[in-house]
Design a protein around this motif. Structure first.
Motif, PDB file in Angstrom:
ATOM      1  N   HIS A  62       0.823  -1.206   0.000  1.00  0.00           N
ATOM      2  CA  HIS A  62       0.000   0.000   0.000  1.00  0.00           C
ATOM      3  C   HIS A  62       0.860   1.259   0.000  1.00  0.00           C
ATOM      4  O   HIS A  62       0.526   2.246  -0.658  1.00  0.00           O
ATOM      5  CB  HIS A  62      -0.936   0.013   1.217  1.00  0.00           C
ATOM      6  CG  HIS A  62      -2.209  -0.743   0.957  1.00  0.00           C
ATOM      7  ND1 HIS A  62      -3.323  -0.164   0.413  1.00  0.00           N
ATOM      8  CD2 HIS A  62      -2.536  -2.042   1.172  1.00  0.00           C
ATOM      9  CE1 HIS A  62      -4.277  -1.073   0.296  1.00  0.00           C
ATOM     10  NE2 HIS A  62      -3.835  -2.220   0.755  1.00  0.00           N
ATOM     11  N   HIS A  70      -3.688  -4.961  -6.618  1.00  0.00           N
ATOM     12  CA  HIS A  70      -3.973  -5.070  -5.187  1.00  0.00           C
ATOM     13  C   HIS A  70      -4.441  -6.478  -4.822  1.00  0.00           C
ATOM     14  O   HIS A  70      -3.994  -7.050  -3.839  1.00  0.00           O
ATOM     15  CB  HIS A  70      -5.032  -4.036  -4.803  1.00  0.00           C
ATOM     16  CG  HIS A  70      -5.407  -4.085  -3.362  1.00  0.00           C
ATOM     17  ND1 HIS A  70      -6.613  -4.555  -2.928  1.00  0.00           N
ATOM     18  CD2 HIS A  70      -4.712  -3.740  -2.249  1.00  0.00           C
ATOM     19  CE1 HIS A  70      -6.644  -4.493  -1.607  1.00  0.00           C
ATOM     20  NE2 HIS A  70      -5.512  -4.005  -1.165  1.00  0.00           N
ATOM     21  N   CYS A  91      -6.517  -7.252   2.044  1.00  0.00           N
ATOM     22  CA  CYS A  91      -7.312  -6.430   2.956  1.00  0.00           C
ATOM     23  C   CYS A  91      -8.694  -6.146   2.388  1.00  0.00           C
ATOM     24  O   CYS A  91      -9.643  -5.929   3.129  1.00  0.00           O
ATOM     25  CB  CYS A  91      -6.587  -5.135   3.295  1.00  0.00           C
ATOM     26  SG  CYS A  91      -6.633  -3.870   2.025  1.00  0.00           S
TER      27      CYS A  91
HETATM   28 ZN   LIG Z   1      -4.860  -3.878   0.655  1.00  0.00          ZN
END
Ligand SMILES: [Zn+2]
Length: 52
Positions: free
Chosen positions: A8, A29, A35
């Protein structure tokens, strides 16, 4: 899966990212961080409209 904070830090979403940039960001991502798996609903709808 846990957040990959390192990824990130290195991959910030541009403030006024285009749809294409956001699709690329989320695709990367999903590979590197757990996440927020998948794509946001709004973006998934845009991808479907563009047949991605
Ligand atoms: Zn993430």
């Amino acid at each position: 899966m846990a957040i990959n904070a390192d990824w990130h830090k290195k991959n910030r979403m541009p403030r006024n990212a285009t749809v294409e940039q956001r699709i690329k960001w989320h695709a990367e991502h999903n590979k590197h961080c757990g996440c927020r798996p998948g794509f946001p609903k709004k973006l998934a709808e845009k991808m479907a409209a563009r047949k991605i």
